[in-house]
Enzyme design. Structure first.
Site, short mmCIF file in Angstrom:
data_model
loop_
_atom_site.label_atom_id
_atom_site.label_comp_id
_atom_site.label_asym_id
_atom_site.label_seq_id
_atom_site.Cartn_x
_atom_site.Cartn_y
_atom_site.Cartn_z
N SER A 87 15.83 -49.13 -18.33
CA SER A 87 15.90 -49.69 -17.28
C SER A 87 14.83 -49.37 -16.69
CB SER A 87 17.87 -48.83 -16.42
OG SER A 87 16.69 -47.47 -16.53
N ILE A 139 12.52 -40.04 -20.07
CA ILE A 139 12.30 -40.39 -18.97
C ILE A 139 11.05 -41.02 -18.89
CG2 ILE A 139 11.63 -39.58 -16.57
CD1 ILE A 139 14.73 -38.31 -17.66
N LYS A 140 11.21 -42.53 -18.32
CA LYS A 140 10.37 -43.48 -18.05
C LYS A 140 8.88 -42.97 -17.00
CE LYS A 140 10.77 -47.36 -18.74
NZ LYS A 140 11.37 -48.71 -18.01
N VAL A 141 7.76 -42.48 -17.04
CA VAL A 141 7.04 -42.32 -16.75
C VAL A 141 5.62 -43.92 -16.91
CG1 VAL A 141 4.54 -40.55 -16.19
CG2 VAL A 141 6.82 -39.78 -16.94
#
Length: 383
Positions: free
Chosen positions: A51, A146-148
């Site tokens: 997402s 978790i997107k970083v």
């Protein structure tokens, strides 16, 4: 006696047989509620969901899926970012629960759902650390990533979060050199965790390499040069590069992956249960109508990779995609493409730097728009 009917081949499942996992670059409440997400997992072999702010903005602004929950949250008079996170966390939790059997069956290799830290933290290491830890805790599922973003400030946060045992999806990768730094952060993060006695077998990570945006920018630069080209040879070289650079860059990146995740350093981690940080191909919808609509799926198929596809690309490949192990084909040709790019005066370093800056902006703008939408809807319900 009737002849047996031919069984339709699911081309998406053929990708899994070649070692590539298919993820969906899309999430909204209705595909969870109406059973479509579960059906894709069961029928199409869907292995994950990604997402981003733009996807959530379209889902919340363009549907009534969130009306009931927005009405409840509006009564609490929370700030727009908190309201959005409550909506997003619920979707991520429910999607993660649907994908949990995949996570278990693949022994934590697949079955992940990704949620992004605020794009406004792209240049804030400590802010990224704080928000990533909070979102990880709020979702409370072992199969969340978790997107970083892979900004200079993001990479130290990525390494620290991996050391702490969080699953991390590193985004906005364009340059091979940046990918090497990300892979190094992954390896160092696992080494530091293992040195402290931590379990590294459950730490999952992907390095999300953006594809079509590279061709979109470079093709435009090539067209400008074509308008000024004076010789037949020059025109032929420029035309020969159109729509070729992103795939060549991807193939060379995959070779770096194979090099980085082999040899004594990696083997020491693998003995402790570590799994490689797979390259994930993102931005794989075809922007140029002259190109085949599944170009960035068909040309980047390889073992231990992921392709996250928007719904239209997902459906298109299922309908008419061709599956074979293309990622290791014609590596010499990929090298020539990158050499020719330099010969026509286009710097890949400059292009990828601009794309990173642009990528941060292209996620920040829909994030702000998303918060405005949430705020407006909450005010309307309060009124």
């Amino acid at each position: 006696m009737n002849a047996p009917q031919a069984v339709a081949v699911n081309r998406l499942k053929e990708l899994r047989q070649l070692g590539q996992s298919v993820w969906l670059d899309y999430i909204r409440r209705n595909i969870i509620a109406n059973g479509n997400l579960k059906r894709m997992v069961q029928e199409d072999g869907l292995g994950g969901v990604t997402s981003n702010p733009a996807i959530f903005e379209k889902a919340i602004a363009g549907s009534e899926d969130y009306t009931d929950m927005l009405a409840q949250l509006a009564k609490q008079k929370l700030d727009p970012k908190t309201v959005f996170e409550r909506l997003a966390v619920r979707d991520i939790q429910d999607a993660a629960d649907i994908l949990r059997p995949v996570y278990d069956q693949t022994q934590r290799r697949d079955g992940y759902v990704s949620l992004e830290v605020s794009p406004h933290l792209a240049k804030d290491t400590q802010g990224t650390l704080d928000e990533a830890r909070r979102l990880w805790k709020d979702v409370g599922r072992p199969n969340v990533m978790i997107k970083v973003p892979a900004t200079p400030e993001g990479i130290p946060a990525i390494q620290q979060l991996l050391t702490e045992g969080l699953n991390i999806n590193i985004t906005l990768l364009f340059a091979q050199e940046a990918y090497v730094r990300v892979a190094e952060a992954f390896l160092k993060g696992l080494e530091d965790r293992a040195a402290k006695g931590g379990d590294i077998g459950h730490v999952g990570s992907v390095a999300s390499f953006f594809i079509s945006r590279i061709d979109s920018m470079i093709d435009k630069m090539l067209e400008e040069r074509l308008g000024k080209a004076s010789t037949t040879e020059e025109k032929a070289r420029l035309n020969g590069l159109m729509g070729k650079v992103a795939i060549a860059n991807g193939k060379q990146t995959y070779q770096r992956y194979l090099d980085l995740f082999s040899g004594p350093r990696w083997e020491a981690l693998a003995k402790k249960g570590a799994k490689t940080q797979r390259v994930l191909w993102a931005s794989t919808s075809t922007k140029n109508p002259k190109y085949r609509d599944v170009l960035y799926v068909e040309e980047l198929i390889g073992k231990d990779t992921v392709n996250t596809m928007p719904p239209a690309t997902f459906d298109a490949f299922k309908d008419h995609g061709r599956a074979r192990a293309t990622l290791v084909e014609d590596l010499d040709g990929a090298g020539r493409v990158m050499q020719d790019l330099a010969k026509v005066g286009i710097s890949m370093t400059d292009v990828t730097g601009k794309l990173l800056d642009e990528g941060v902006r292209l996620f920040s703008e829909p994030f702000d728009k998303l918060l405005e939408t949430v705020s407006r809807q909450c005010q309307k319900m309060q009124g």
